[in-house]
Design a protein around this motif. Structure first.
Motif, mmCIF file in Angstrom:
data_model
loop_
_atom_site.group_PDB
_atom_site.id
_atom_site.type_symbol
_atom_site.label_atom_id
_atom_site.label_comp_id
_atom_site.label_asym_id
_atom_site.label_seq_id
_atom_site.Cartn_x
_atom_site.Cartn_y
_atom_site.Cartn_z
ATOM 1 N N ASP A 103 11.693 33.758 49.724
ATOM 2 C CA ASP A 103 12.857 33.232 50.450
ATOM 3 C C ASP A 103 12.857 33.620 51.925
ATOM 4 O O ASP A 103 13.785 33.312 52.666
ATOM 5 N N GLY A 104 11.812 34.301 52.390
ATOM 6 C CA GLY A 104 11.701 34.685 53.796
ATOM 7 C C GLY A 104 12.150 36.107 54.085
ATOM 8 O O GLY A 104 11.995 36.596 55.202
ATOM 9 N N THR A 105 12.707 36.796 53.097
ATOM 10 C CA THR A 105 13.131 38.185 53.274
ATOM 11 C C THR A 105 11.935 39.103 53.102
ATOM 12 O O THR A 105 11.250 39.052 52.085
ATOM 13 N N VAL A 106 11.657 39.919 54.121
ATOM 14 C CA VAL A 106 10.547 40.878 54.062
ATOM 15 C C VAL A 106 11.061 42.219 54.547
ATOM 16 O O VAL A 106 11.691 42.317 55.598
ATOM 17 N N GLU A 107 10.807 43.259 53.772
ATOM 18 C CA GLU A 107 11.220 44.618 54.147
ATOM 19 C C GLU A 107 10.007 45.531 54.074
ATOM 20 O O GLU A 107 9.235 45.485 53.111
ATOM 21 N N HIS A 108 9.827 46.338 55.104
ATOM 22 C CA HIS A 108 8.740 47.319 55.119
ATOM 23 C C HIS A 108 9.352 48.705 54.978
ATOM 24 O O HIS A 108 10.279 49.056 55.704
ATOM 25 N N ARG A 109 8.835 49.470 54.025
ATOM 26 C CA ARG A 109 9.342 50.822 53.817
ATOM 27 C C ARG A 109 8.208 51.719 53.351
ATOM 28 O O ARG A 109 7.548 51.413 52.358
ATOM 29 N N GLU A 110 7.974 52.788 54.113
ATOM 30 C CA GLU A 110 6.965 53.788 53.772
ATOM 31 C C GLU A 110 5.599 53.164 53.509
ATOM 32 O O GLU A 110 4.918 53.501 52.552
ATOM 33 N N GLY A 117 13.859 29.470 38.430
ATOM 34 C CA GLY A 117 14.966 29.689 39.360
ATOM 35 C C GLY A 117 15.551 31.085 39.289
ATOM 36 O O GLY A 117 16.508 31.384 40.007
ATOM 37 N N ASP A 118 15.021 31.950 38.423
ATOM 38 C CA ASP A 118 15.545 33.308 38.321
ATOM 39 C C ASP A 118 15.225 34.071 39.607
ATOM 40 O O ASP A 118 14.157 33.941 40.184
ATOM 41 N N ARG A 119 16.176 34.859 40.104
ATOM 42 C CA ARG A 119 16.067 35.578 41.375
ATOM 43 C C ARG A 119 15.388 36.925 41.186
ATOM 44 O O ARG A 119 15.612 37.614 40.195
ATOM 45 N N PHE A 120 14.563 37.276 42.166
ATOM 46 C CA PHE A 120 13.927 38.585 42.219
ATOM 47 C C PHE A 120 14.277 39.198 43.570
ATOM 48 O O PHE A 120 14.234 38.516 44.593
ATOM 49 N N GLU A 121 14.592 40.483 43.594
ATOM 50 C CA GLU A 121 14.894 41.181 44.841
ATOM 51 C C GLU A 121 14.050 42.445 44.934
ATOM 52 O O GLU A 121 13.797 43.109 43.935
ATOM 53 N N ARG A 122 13.622 42.745 46.169
ATOM 54 C CA ARG A 122 12.821 43.933 46.480
ATOM 55 C C ARG A 122 11.605 44.068 45.562
ATOM 56 O O ARG A 122 11.373 45.096 44.936
ATOM 57 N N VAL A 123 10.811 43.008 45.524
ATOM 58 C CA VAL A 123 9.588 43.011 44.723
ATOM 59 C C VAL A 123 8.444 43.492 45.609
ATOM 60 O O VAL A 123 8.274 43.014 46.730
ATOM 61 N N HIS A 124 7.674 44.432 45.131
ATOM 62 C CA HIS A 124 6.554 44.991 45.880
ATOM 63 C C HIS A 124 5.463 43.928 46.020
ATOM 64 O O HIS A 124 4.965 43.412 45.027
ATOM 65 N N ARG A 125 5.099 43.585 47.255
ATOM 66 C CA ARG A 125 4.043 42.591 47.506
ATOM 67 C C ARG A 125 2.743 43.325 47.769
ATOM 68 O O ARG A 125 2.653 44.191 48.624
ATOM 69 N N ILE A 126 1.702 42.952 47.039
ATOM 70 C CA ILE A 126 0.399 43.605 47.087
ATOM 71 C C ILE A 126 -0.545 42.829 48.007
ATOM 72 O O ILE A 126 -0.646 41.611 47.921
ATOM 73 N N GLU A 127 -1.249 43.557 48.893
ATOM 74 C CA GLU A 127 -2.283 42.969 49.740
ATOM 75 C C GLU A 127 -3.509 43.859 49.690
ATOM 76 O O GLU A 127 -3.401 45.064 49.464
ATOM 77 N N PRO A 128 -4.702 43.279 49.943
ATOM 78 C CA PRO A 128 -5.917 44.102 49.937
ATOM 79 C C PRO A 128 -5.997 45.003 51.153
ATOM 80 O O PRO A 128 -5.361 44.735 52.172
ATOM 81 N N HIS A 129 -6.792 46.064 51.061
ATOM 82 C CA HIS A 129 -7.008 46.982 52.175
ATOM 83 C C HIS A 129 -7.561 46.221 53.377
ATOM 84 O O HIS A 129 -8.406 45.347 53.246
ATOM 85 N N GLY A 130 -7.082 46.557 54.571
ATOM 86 C CA GLY A 130 -7.602 45.960 55.790
ATOM 87 C C GLY A 130 -6.969 44.626 56.148
ATOM 88 O O GLY A 130 -7.373 43.974 57.103
ATOM 89 N N PHE A 131 -5.968 44.215 55.420
ATOM 90 C CA PHE A 131 -5.314 42.942 55.676
ATOM 91 C C PHE A 131 -3.813 43.179 55.672
ATOM 92 O O PHE A 131 -3.277 43.779 54.752
#
Length: 159
Positions: A12-19, A31-45
């Motif tokens: 939905d465009g909401t992005v939060e960075h923490r630690e 249509g079920d809502r998810f909030e504060r889901v940890h998004r995984i990315e590879p190292h170096g990206f």
């Protein structure tokens, strides 16, 4: 039917960075809502996904409170990519592409390269591929009337 606790996830465009971690909000396939889901990315990206990005959410142990999102590309912003090609792009159309024997950088304002030493090896064309006038050659007079004593910029051409 068992789905392995996976669902399509639309950001939905909401992005939060923490630690050092990134968390996003969005909705699942039904249509079920998810909030504060940890998004995984590879190292170096590192990237910030935009609204409308599509990924897959996986719920660890079937628990919605322990969900992780992989991906997040917005199909409307994806550039076309030739078979075997690679493009790094942003939401404004800036692109770095590696296609066949060429690396191409396209930006609307400025390309800034920072390094203590920059080495350009090969023929350099300033002003475009049609440049044909050597930039500096032996015997060329500068604005002060001094003649070049050797071809310092051999292989450098300007328009």
């Amino acid at each position: 039917m068992f789905d392995g606790n996976l669902t399509r996830f639309e950001l939905d465009g909401t992005v939060e960075h923490r630690e050092g971690q990134q968390f996003v909000n969005g909705k699942g396939f039904a249509g079920d809502r998810f909030e504060r889901v940890h998004r995984i990315e590879p190292h170096g990206f590192a990237s910030n996904p935009v609204k409308g990005g599509i990924g897959v959410a996986m719920s660890a142990r079937g628990n919605r409170d322990s969900a992780y999102v992989f991906g997040g590309e917005n199909p409307g912003l994806r550039p076309s990519v030739d078979l075997g090609g690679v493009k790094i792009y942003d939401h404004t159309g800036n692109v770095v592409s590696v296609v066949q024997p060429e690396i191409r950088i396209v930006h609307s304002a400025k390309v800034h390269i920072i390094a203590p030493e920059i080495i350009l090896e090969g023929v350099v064309f300033l002003g475009g591929p049609g440049a044909s006038r050597p930039v500096s050659a032996e015997g060329t007079l500068d604005s002060a009337g001094h003649a070049e004593t050797s071809n310092f910029a051999a292989g450098v051409f300007a328009t």
